[in-house]
Motif scaffolding. Structure first.
Motif, PDB file in Angstrom:
ATOM      1  N   GLU A   1       0.836  -1.196   0.000  1.00 22.40           N
ATOM      2  CA  GLU A   1       0.000   0.000   0.000  1.00 22.40           C
ATOM      3  C   GLU A   1       0.870   1.245   0.000  1.00 22.40           C
ATOM      4  O   GLU A   1       2.041   1.211   0.385  1.00 22.40           O
ATOM      5  CB  GLU A   1      -0.927   0.024   1.214  1.00 22.40           C
ATOM      6  N   ILE A   2       0.275   2.342  -0.458  1.00 18.81           N
ATOM      7  CA  ILE A   2       0.941   3.647  -0.438  1.00 18.81           C
ATOM      8  C   ILE A   2       0.048   4.623   0.315  1.00 18.81           C
ATOM      9  O   ILE A   2      -1.165   4.673   0.088  1.00 18.81           O
ATOM     10  CB  ILE A   2       1.235   4.158  -1.856  1.00 18.81           C
ATOM     11  N   GLN A   3       0.668   5.385   1.202  1.00 17.70           N
ATOM     12  CA  GLN A   3      -0.067   6.364   2.005  1.00 17.70           C
ATOM     13  C   GLN A   3       0.504   7.747   1.742  1.00 17.70           C
ATOM     14  O   GLN A   3       1.727   7.929   1.687  1.00 17.70           O
ATOM     15  CB  GLN A   3       0.053   6.012   3.489  1.00 17.70           C
ATOM     16  N   PHE A   4      -0.382   8.731   1.579  1.00 23.22           N
ATOM     17  CA  PHE A   4       0.031  10.115   1.361  1.00 23.22           C
ATOM     18  C   PHE A   4      -0.536  10.949   2.510  1.00 23.22           C
ATOM     19  O   PHE A   4      -1.743  10.954   2.752  1.00 23.22           O
ATOM     20  CB  PHE A   4      -0.499  10.618   0.017  1.00 23.22           C
ATOM     21  N   TYR A   5       0.346  11.666   3.225  1.00 22.64           N
ATOM     22  CA  TYR A   5      -0.128  12.366   4.418  1.00 22.64           C
ATOM     23  C   TYR A   5       0.788  13.542   4.791  1.00 22.64           C
ATOM     24  O   TYR A   5       1.916  13.665   4.271  1.00 22.64           O
ATOM     25  CB  TYR A   5      -0.227  11.400   5.600  1.00 22.64           C
TER      26      TYR A   5
ATOM     27  N   SER B   1      -2.637  15.111   9.015  1.00 19.68           N
ATOM     28  CA  SER B   1      -3.711  14.720   8.093  1.00 19.68           C
ATOM     29  C   SER B   1      -3.238  13.615   7.159  1.00 19.68           C
ATOM     30  O   SER B   1      -2.175  13.719   6.554  1.00 19.68           O
ATOM     31  CB  SER B   1      -4.159  15.924   7.255  1.00 19.68           C
ATOM     32  N   THR B   2      -4.043  12.568   7.057  1.00 18.48           N
ATOM     33  CA  THR B   2      -3.813  11.521   6.065  1.00 18.48           C
ATOM     34  C   THR B   2      -4.773  11.742   4.916  1.00 18.48           C
ATOM     35  O   THR B   2      -5.991  11.693   5.094  1.00 18.48           O
ATOM     36  CB  THR B   2      -4.023  10.125   6.666  1.00 18.48           C
TER      37      THR B   2
ATOM     38  N   TYR C   1       4.485  13.519   3.242  1.00 20.18           N
ATOM     39  CA  TYR C   1       5.106  12.205   3.340  1.00 20.18           C
ATOM     40  C   TYR C   1       4.383  11.235   2.410  1.00 20.18           C
ATOM     41  O   TYR C   1       3.158  11.216   2.327  1.00 20.18           O
ATOM     42  CB  TYR C   1       5.029  11.661   4.765  1.00 20.18           C
ATOM     43  N   VAL C   2       5.168  10.429   1.716  1.00 18.05           N
ATOM     44  CA  VAL C   2       4.647   9.304   0.949  1.00 18.05           C
ATOM     45  C   VAL C   2       5.270   8.043   1.545  1.00 18.05           C
ATOM     46  O   VAL C   2       6.490   7.898   1.555  1.00 18.05           O
ATOM     47  CB  VAL C   2       4.993   9.407  -0.548  1.00 18.05           C
ATOM     48  N   LYS C   3       4.416   7.166   2.060  1.00 19.06           N
ATOM     49  CA  LYS C   3       4.910   5.938   2.697  1.00 19.06           C
ATOM     50  C   LYS C   3       4.522   4.733   1.846  1.00 19.06           C
ATOM     51  O   LYS C   3       3.357   4.521   1.539  1.00 19.06           O
ATOM     52  CB  LYS C   3       4.337   5.772   4.104  1.00 19.06           C
ATOM     53  N   LEU C   4       5.536   3.970   1.457  1.00 15.68           N
ATOM     54  CA  LEU C   4       5.325   2.724   0.732  1.00 15.68           C
ATOM     55  C   LEU C   4       5.553   1.567   1.697  1.00 15.68           C
ATOM     56  O   LEU C   4       6.602   1.478   2.326  1.00 15.68           O
ATOM     57  CB  LEU C   4       6.305   2.623  -0.444  1.00 15.68           C
ATOM     58  N   LYS C   5       4.553   0.715   1.825  1.00 12.86           N
ATOM     59  CA  LYS C   5       4.664  -0.453   2.697  1.00 12.86           C
ATOM     60  C   LYS C   5       4.404  -1.710   1.877  1.00 12.86           C
ATOM     61  O   LYS C   5       3.345  -1.865   1.282  1.00 12.86           O
ATOM     62  CB  LYS C   5       3.670  -0.378   3.859  1.00 12.86           C
TER      63      LYS C   5
END
Length: 326
Positions: A71-75, A79-80, A116-120
């Motif tokens: 998954e990719i999260q942008f926050y 705030s997410t 922040y862009v988080k790749l998990k």
């Protein structure tokens, strides 16, 4: 604009920190990262962000096809904006001129702030580390090196299949003879190196008997020796684990162990625990113990569990310790 990558401690995630301003370009990308996919392929990826229209991409910039899930999260700090999951990706993960995977969003403006862009990634995929690629020229140099490695693998496989300059024969179970090269065999296995270096009959006869293995297993073993990867792991992983132990090929054992971990179920976990213990494949053993702990309540009434306990008392001590520790 500045963007920094940081790898999580468990190597399953990476965070791209973006310090933006109003003069940043509409499209920009992170430094590269090295990933390992579900087939143990190593690839080079890069995250990208476009402001107008807003999209985030995960791009394969290396020479190896890879298959990932996660998954990719942008926050921002408080705030997410969204979290987007993706399944096993192949051609649509921007591999070899195909379109990138995109997540359109209503957020059309990224202004001055820290994002922040988080790749998990989901197991068995994981992130090895940040790549040392600094610019496009360096990336091209690394890509060229990987292509050359691929060429070497192809050339060595050709050397095996064509048997050119062979100087040793392997006798298989049905009497079929496979012609090989003792220099390559000895370089890949301490056991085979010892056989050729000392006063073994194989030195004078030029033959090695492996008639206790099925011929397809021997061919897969040779495929690993010459190219670094067996071709038929799905069918031969268990017996290749034994071969890896016999010939002291730790990397082959690791490849087989990781493949068997993907196939772990409640029905085969006891068998795989025994295999991991017998052939000293610690990853497989630990993964099996973990699954037994998670399913202890269901398994304790199973007849196979009782039989395993009787036949493997030392292993059962480890099982009980693992259950108690949880």
């Amino acid at each position: 604009m500045q963007g920094d990558l940081s790898v999580g401690e468990n190597k399953s995630s990476i965070t791209w920190k973006i310090n933006t301003n109003y003069t940043l370009p509409d499209t920009f990308s992170s430094k590269t990262l090295i990933v390992c996919d579900r087939s143990n392929n190593h690839g080079i990826c890069r995250l990208g962000l476009t402001r107008y229209p807003f999209e985030i991409t995960l791009e394969n910039v290396g020479n190896t096809d890879i298959s990932l899930r996660g998954e990719i999260q942008f926050y921002k700090e408080q705030s997410t904006f969204f979290t987007a999951k993706f399944g096993w990706t192949n051609s649509h993960l921007y591999i070899r001129n195909s379109k990138p995977l995109k997540w359109p969003s209503a957020y059309q403006h990224v202004g001055y702030d820290v994002y922040y862009v988080k790749l998990k990634l989901e197991s068995p995929c994981y992130i090895i580390d940040q790549d040392c690629v600094k610019d496009d020229n360096a990336a091209k140099t690394k890509d060229t090196a990987r292509k050359e490695t691929s060429n070497i693998t192809t050339d060595l496989e050709k050397l095996l299949t064509e048997s050119k300059y062979s100087d040793v024969e392997i006798i298989c179970s049905d009497g079929e003879i496979l012609k090989c090269h003792r220099l390559i065999l000895s370089a890949r296995s301490p056991v085979l190196e010892a056989m050729f270096s000392n006063d073994f009959k194989e030195v004078s006869s030029g033959q090695i008997k492996l008639d206790y293995f099925d011929i397809e297993v021997v061919k897969d073993l040779l495929s690993y020796i010459y190219t670094g990867m067996p071709k038929h792991l799905e069918d031969n992983a268990e017996i290749l684990l034994q071969a890896g132990e016999q010939f002291q090929m730790e990397a082959l054992k690791e490849i087989c162990g990781k493949h068997l971990i993907k196939k772990l179920t409640k029905d085969n976990v006891l068998e795989y625990l025994a295999l991991g213990d017998k052939y000293r494949q610690q990853d497989l053993k630990e993964a099996s113990l973990e699954m037994i702990v998670k399913n202890a309540k269901d398994m304790k009434e199973d007849t196979k569990f009782h039989e395993f306990a009787i036949n493997n008392p030392e292993l059962m001590v480890e099982v009980f310790r693992a259950i108690v520790s949880k």
